[in-house]
Design a protein around this motif. Structure first.
Motif, PDB file in Angstrom:
ATOM      1  N   ALA A   1       0.898  -1.272  -0.147  1.00  0.00           N
ATOM      2  CA  ALA A   1      -0.132   0.006  -0.019  1.00  0.00           C
ATOM      3  C   ALA A   1       0.867   1.109   0.062  1.00  0.00           C
ATOM      4  O   ALA A   1       2.161   1.119   0.465  1.00  0.00           O
ATOM      5  N   GLY A   2       0.273   2.315  -0.578  1.00  0.00           N
ATOM      6  CA  GLY A   2       1.310   3.511  -0.713  1.00  0.00           C
ATOM      7  C   GLY A   2       2.078   3.506  -1.540  1.00  0.00           C
ATOM      8  O   GLY A   2       3.072   4.611  -1.318  1.00  0.00           O
ATOM      9  N   THR A   3       2.397   2.861  -2.294  1.00  0.00           N
ATOM     10  CA  THR A   3       3.683   2.832  -3.172  1.00  0.00           C
ATOM     11  C   THR A   3       3.517   3.939  -4.135  1.00  0.00           C
ATOM     12  O   THR A   3       2.404   4.574  -4.646  1.00  0.00           O
ATOM     13  N   HIS A   4       4.712   4.450  -4.729  1.00  0.00           N
ATOM     14  CA  HIS A   4       4.874   5.433  -5.731  1.00  0.00           C
ATOM     15  C   HIS A   4       3.763   5.319  -7.126  1.00  0.00           C
ATOM     16  O   HIS A   4       3.539   4.053  -7.372  1.00  0.00           O
ATOM     17  N   VAL A   5       3.114   6.215  -7.462  1.00  0.00           N
ATOM     18  CA  VAL A   5       2.350   6.096  -8.710  1.00  0.00           C
ATOM     19  C   VAL A   5       2.863   6.662  -9.880  1.00  0.00           C
ATOM     20  O   VAL A   5       3.161   7.787  -9.904  1.00  0.00           O
ATOM     21  N   LEU A   6       3.310   5.914 -10.816  1.00  0.00           N
ATOM     22  CA  LEU A   6       3.866   6.291 -11.889  1.00  0.00           C
ATOM     23  C   LEU A   6       2.814   6.700 -12.841  1.00  0.00           C
ATOM     24  O   LEU A   6       1.823   6.467 -12.854  1.00  0.00           O
ATOM     25  N   PRO A   7       3.186   7.982 -13.584  1.00  0.00           N
ATOM     26  CA  PRO A   7       2.100   8.714 -14.466  1.00  0.00           C
ATOM     27  C   PRO A   7       1.822   7.940 -15.661  1.00  0.00           C
ATOM     28  O   PRO A   7       2.477   7.186 -16.076  1.00  0.00           O
ATOM     29  N   GLU A   8       0.656   8.327 -16.007  1.00  0.00           N
ATOM     30  CA  GLU A   8       0.036   7.376 -17.288  1.00  0.00           C
ATOM     31  C   GLU A   8       1.080   7.929 -18.603  1.00  0.00           C
ATOM     32  O   GLU A   8       1.452   9.056 -18.481  1.00  0.00           O
ATOM     33  N   LEU A   9       1.137   6.984 -19.474  1.00  0.00           N
ATOM     34  CA  LEU A   9       2.066   7.171 -20.635  1.00  0.00           C
ATOM     35  C   LEU A   9       1.127   7.322 -21.727  1.00  0.00           C
ATOM     36  O   LEU A   9      -0.166   6.958 -21.679  1.00  0.00           O
ATOM     37  N   PRO A  10       1.411   8.010 -22.829  1.00  0.00           N
ATOM     38  CA  PRO A  10       0.608   7.832 -24.101  1.00  0.00           C
ATOM     39  C   PRO A  10       0.275   6.394 -24.426  1.00  0.00           C
ATOM     40  O   PRO A  10       1.152   5.720 -24.410  1.00  0.00           O
ATOM     41  N   ALA A  11      -0.898   6.009 -24.575  1.00  0.00           N
ATOM     42  CA  ALA A  11      -1.386   4.731 -24.920  1.00  0.00           C
ATOM     43  C   ALA A  11      -1.808   4.843 -26.351  1.00  0.00           C
ATOM     44  O   ALA A  11      -1.848   5.485 -27.167  1.00  0.00           O
ATOM     45  N   GLN A  12      -1.643   3.301 -26.877  1.00  0.00           N
ATOM     46  CA  GLN A  12      -1.840   2.994 -28.253  1.00  0.00           C
ATOM     47  C   GLN A  12      -3.482   3.014 -28.176  1.00  0.00           C
ATOM     48  O   GLN A  12      -4.142   2.289 -27.235  1.00  0.00           O
ATOM     49  N   GLN A  13      -3.848   3.510 -29.068  1.00  0.00           N
ATOM     50  CA  GLN A  13      -5.393   3.638 -29.211  1.00  0.00           C
ATOM     51  C   GLN A  13      -6.210   2.733 -30.033  1.00  0.00           C
ATOM     52  O   GLN A  13      -5.503   2.105 -31.157  1.00  0.00           O
ATOM     53  N   PRO A  14      -7.497   2.031 -29.902  1.00  0.00           N
ATOM     54  CA  PRO A  14      -8.024   1.256 -30.434  1.00  0.00           C
ATOM     55  C   PRO A  14      -8.347   1.677 -32.013  1.00  0.00           C
ATOM     56  O   PRO A  14      -8.838   2.941 -31.933  1.00  0.00           O
ATOM     57  N   LEU A  15      -8.516   0.832 -32.835  1.00  0.00           N
ATOM     58  CA  LEU A  15      -8.904   1.425 -34.064  1.00  0.00           C
ATOM     59  C   LEU A  15     -10.424   1.604 -34.034  1.00  0.00           C
ATOM     60  O   LEU A  15     -11.094   0.971 -33.249  1.00  0.00           O
ATOM     61  N   THR A  16     -10.768   2.737 -34.861  1.00  0.00           N
ATOM     62  CA  THR A  16     -12.298   2.766 -35.290  1.00  0.00           C
ATOM     63  C   THR A  16     -12.508   1.863 -36.166  1.00  0.00           C
ATOM     64  O   THR A  16     -12.299   1.852 -37.056  1.00  0.00           O
ATOM     65  N   ARG A  17     -13.840   0.997 -35.767  1.00  0.00           N
ATOM     66  CA  ARG A  17     -14.101  -0.012 -36.601  1.00  0.00           C
ATOM     67  C   ARG A  17     -15.513   0.218 -37.266  1.00  0.00           C
ATOM     68  O   ARG A  17     -16.488   0.942 -36.631  1.00  0.00           O
ATOM     69  N   ASN A  18     -15.838  -0.138 -38.462  1.00  0.00           N
ATOM     70  CA  ASN A  18     -17.012  -0.348 -38.973  1.00  0.00           C
ATOM     71  C   ASN A  18     -17.308  -1.878 -38.879  1.00  0.00           C
ATOM     72  O   ASN A  18     -16.985  -2.645 -39.380  1.00  0.00           O
TER      73      ASN A  18
END
Length: 381
Positions: free
Chosen positions: A144-161
């Motif tokens: 509990a209480g560990t350091h929180v690494l910040p979010e990194l740019p994520a790979q986005q899901p493709l927009t699908r038909n």
């Protein structure tokens, strides 16, 4: 096949691939009064002799290096939080899982119940931990209480038909053949010669609950031999399984799984791994228990790791499903489970498993000749 009425009455997720749920007197899949309820799995630790080679594979698999210290590499996904994996210099072995407590008070409660101590973690991680050992002898840490690494740019899901729905107009799909960016650690699978005892230990001490039980065909009267276990977050959905446990002739790590954005990220990332010369173990397919789209790989040290996407999320209301364990029942679609994935391909791992089958029969544990016959039947199924 079950009826919708049964599902509504008992809150199970029974369907084509699952029996009617537990029978009277069978394991309920949860402890009445657990010591604490962990929020999630935090990270896994491995010892590896060549950290540089291990880090190269990790980058090809989709991890980012979070920190490097003498004899240590921390690997992370794009989600905010703790690292997913910590690699330590040493002889090849799995060092154990770490789980995330809801708060620091839970660490005190767990320590009081087990006689363990609450200890400060190294500054590189922060927070505090209680270190335990499960009935299989595996070190298990709760933090509990560990350091929180910040979010990194994520790979986005493709927009699908999809179907007749049109979400993409005047645009094409060109997913690059590149590493599938790992978002987070999803689950770990462990094998134990003391499966039932270990299962009960995790349910009692960490408050985990069972999503699905599997049993050897013809041996349901002896209870389950595998369980898929999730965190109990009340009404908040959690992964179908954070931990899976199975009965076997020795205590060992089986595999761990890491979420990626979608099927295209998983498939294109797999092509990148093949281009880099790494070994696919089994995939691509969709599981039954958990429903994940999966793709399994061997790292340079022989550890099995999984990319997954689109997994089931359950709240605390669903009771366990029950189904027979078969090799063909591992997937709804995809190629047949490989000999490598099943652990029967000629090699160091299968040789160790074979030796342990004989040795375990002479020792005091849950492994016996009937269980051995059941496992052989699974391999042939």
């Amino acid at each position: 096949m079950t009826t919708a009425g049964h599902d509504t009455q008992h809150g199970t997720h029974s369907d084509l691939h699952s029996d009617l749920g537990g029978l009277p007197g069978e394991h309920p899949g949860r402890h009445r009064n657990p010591v604490i309820k962990v929020r999630d799995i935090a990270w896994l630790e491995f010892a590896k002799p060549d950290l540089r080679a291990a880090e190269r594979f990790a980058h090809a698999f989709g991890f980012t290096t979070a920190a490097v210290a003498p004899g240590e590499v921390q690997l992370r996904g794009t989600d905010a939080g703790a690292p997913c994996v910590i690699l330590r210099q040493g002889e090849t072995r799995f060092l154990g899982p770490t789980f995330q407590a809801a708060d620091a008070a839970d660490l005190v409660r767990l320590a009081d119940a087990t006689g363990a101590a609450v200890r400060r973690m190294p500054e590189s991680i922060g927070g505090a931990a209680v270190e335990l050992v499960d009935p299989s002898g595996l070190p298990v840490r709760v933090v509990a209480g560990t350091h929180v690494l910040p979010e990194l740019p994520a790979q986005q899901p493709l927009t699908r038909n999809e179907g007749h729905g049109v979400a993409r107009v005047n645009g094409t799909q060109r997913p690059p053949r590149e590493p599938a960016k790992v978002q987070r650690l999803g689950h770990v699978v462990l094998q134990s010669v003391r499966y039932q005892q270990s299962l009960d230990w995790y349910l009692e001490h960490l408050g985990l609950i069972v999503s699905d039980f599997l049993f050897f065909d013809g041996q349901r009267h002896r209870g389950s031999t595998m369980s898929f276990i999730r965190c109990d977050r009340g009404d908040e959905p959690a992964d179908h399984h954070t931990l899976a446990m199975t009965l076997g002739p020795r205590n060992r790590y089986v595999h761990s799984a890491y979420q990626v954005a979608d099927l295209d990220a998983l498939a294109a990332g797999g092509q990148h791994l093949l281009d880099e010369g790494y070994q696919r173990s089994w995939g691509i397919g969709r599981h039954i228990q958990g429903s994940q789209v999966f793709d399994y790989w061997r790292d340079p040290d022989g550890f099995l790791v999984e990319h997954f996407s689109d997994g089931d999320m359950f709240d605390c209301s669903l009771e366990p499903g029950w189904a027979p364990m078969t090799a063909s029942g591992l997937a709804q679609w995809g190629p047949p489970a490989t000999r490598d994935f099943l652990g029967v391909a000629p090699g160091r791992e299968s040789a160790a498993e074979l030796r342990s089958m004989i040795r375990a029969l002479r020792e005091d544990n849950e492994w016996d000749l009937e269980r051995l016959r059941g496992l052989m039947k699974v391999a042939r199924s």
